[in-house]
Design an enzyme around this catalytic site. Structure first.
Site, PDB file in Angstrom:
ATOM      1  N   ALA A  64       0.854  -1.183   0.000  1.00 57.08           N
ATOM      2  CA  ALA A  64       0.000   0.000   0.000  1.00 57.08           C
ATOM      3  C   ALA A  64       0.895   1.240   0.000  1.00 57.08           C
ATOM      4  O   ALA A  64       2.083   1.171   0.318  1.00 57.08           O
ATOM      5  CB  ALA A  64      -0.916  -0.002   1.216  1.00 57.08           C
ATOM      6  N   GLY A 109       0.413  -5.207   0.871  1.00 58.50           N
ATOM      7  CA  GLY A 109      -0.850  -5.252   0.146  1.00 58.50           C
ATOM      8  C   GLY A 109      -0.744  -5.952  -1.190  1.00 58.50           C
ATOM      9  O   GLY A 109      -1.737  -6.455  -1.715  1.00 58.50           O
ATOM     10  N   GLU A 112      -1.232  -9.533  -0.407  1.00 57.09           N
ATOM     11  CA  GLU A 112      -2.651  -9.686  -0.080  1.00 57.09           C
ATOM     12  C   GLU A 112      -3.507  -9.705  -1.347  1.00 57.09           C
ATOM     13  O   GLU A 112      -4.479 -10.461  -1.433  1.00 57.09           O
ATOM     14  CB  GLU A 112      -3.084  -8.572   0.876  1.00 57.09           C
ATOM     15  CG  GLU A 112      -2.462  -8.751   2.257  1.00 57.09           C
ATOM     16  CD  GLU A 112      -2.728  -7.602   3.202  1.00 57.09           C
ATOM     17  OE1 GLU A 112      -3.372  -7.822   4.237  1.00 57.09           O
ATOM     18  OE2 GLU A 112      -2.293  -6.463   2.910  1.00 57.09           O
ATOM     19  N   GLU A 132       4.747  -5.522   7.174  1.00 58.03           N
ATOM     20  CA  GLU A 132       4.057  -4.408   7.838  1.00 58.03           C
ATOM     21  C   GLU A 132       4.580  -4.109   9.235  1.00 58.03           C
ATOM     22  O   GLU A 132       4.544  -2.962   9.690  1.00 58.03           O
ATOM     23  CB  GLU A 132       2.545  -4.691   7.906  1.00 58.03           C
ATOM     24  CG  GLU A 132       1.804  -4.553   6.578  1.00 58.03           C
ATOM     25  CD  GLU A 132       1.792  -5.841   5.771  1.00 58.03           C
ATOM     26  OE1 GLU A 132       1.054  -5.898   4.775  1.00 58.03           O
ATOM     27  OE2 GLU A 132       2.516  -6.803   6.135  1.00 58.03           O
TER      28      GLU A 132
END
Length: 254
Positions: A64, A109, A112, A132
């Site tokens: 992200a 992300g 993910e 993260e």
């Protein structure tokens, strides 16, 4: 536009994250574009396979957008996490087969997003991880639930707790990807071509049956809450500022 979309033929489409300058990182605008495109794709009855990949040779999706997240409070983080999870759940449950062609960094992300795909092909240069914790947060787009379904609880916790990044060989050995290819997009098209030669309704019923088993215990809402809680800590601010400033974070457990 942060994404590109083209149809290889009537039955196979390619969605490409198109932010190579930022290693194809996901900001809110990109998620909205993906969301809208998935709605369009879902209505295309001729389309049976969608391939997701990243622009350029370096990155599938590197995570992200840290600069966008850095100054979020916990309410804004919850909204961002909830929206990202909604988009990825749409991909996971799309009435098409979704293949991830992972051409480089597949982190945070990005992993993910890959986990929401049905099949994942990695290049021999791809890197995978959920780093993260290095930013003072946790995965917020579904990895706390989906990763353990793929690699098992122990390995999932190891990856998320350490933030370690692994190569394609290890990713293959633990099941994150099903194949390594010098050109994952070409390999994804080859696999997609095999799939579209089968009975389309049978393929989708098989996907629904397998996803029903995998999804019934997904507690995504709790992940969203835990992700958002991280944004009320000083460690999150320190972690993301350190990332942007390209230095090691100094966490204080606050």
């Amino acid at each position: 536009m942060n994404i590109c979309y083209e149809k290889i033929n009537d039955n196979i489409g390619v969605l490409k994250i198109n932010r190579p300058k930022y290693l194809n990182s996901l900001n809110k605008e990109t998620l909205i574009e993906i969301d809208n495109l998935i709605d369009t794709i879902e209505k295309d009855n001729n389309l049976h396979v969608i391939i997701i990949t990243g622009e350029g040779e370096k990155s599938f999706v590197a995570g992200a957008d840290i600069k966008e997240m850095k100054d979020m409070n916990s309410v804004e983080a919850m909204e961002f996490s909830r929206y990202g999870n909604k988009v990825f759940s749409k991909i996971e449950n799309l009435n098409k087969v979704v293949i991830g062609a992972i051409n480089g960094f597949c982190l945070g992300g990005g992993l993910e997003l890959a986990l929401a795909c049905d099949i994942r092909i990695g290049s021999n240069k791809a890197k995978f991880g959920q780093p993260e914790v290095n930013l003072g947060i946790i995965p917020g787009f579904g990895a706390t639930q989906r990763l353990s379904k793929v690699v098992g609880v122990s390995k999932s916790k190891e990856m998320i707790f350490t933030g370690d990044i692994i190569d394609s060989n290890e990713a293959l050995s633990i099941g994150i990807i099903s194949k390594i290819s010098e050109n994952p997009l070409v390999e994804a098209i080859n696999i997609g071509s095999k799939i579209i030669s089968k009975a389309p309704k049978a393929i989708i019923q098989a996907k629904k049956a397998m996803n029903f088993s995998n999804n019934k215990n997904l507690f995504i809402d709790y992940e969203v809450e835990c992700f958002a809680n991280c944004f009320s800590t000083k460690d999150q601010k320190e972690g993301m500022e350190a990332f942007i400033e390209k230095r090691s974070p100094q966490f204080e457990n606050r």
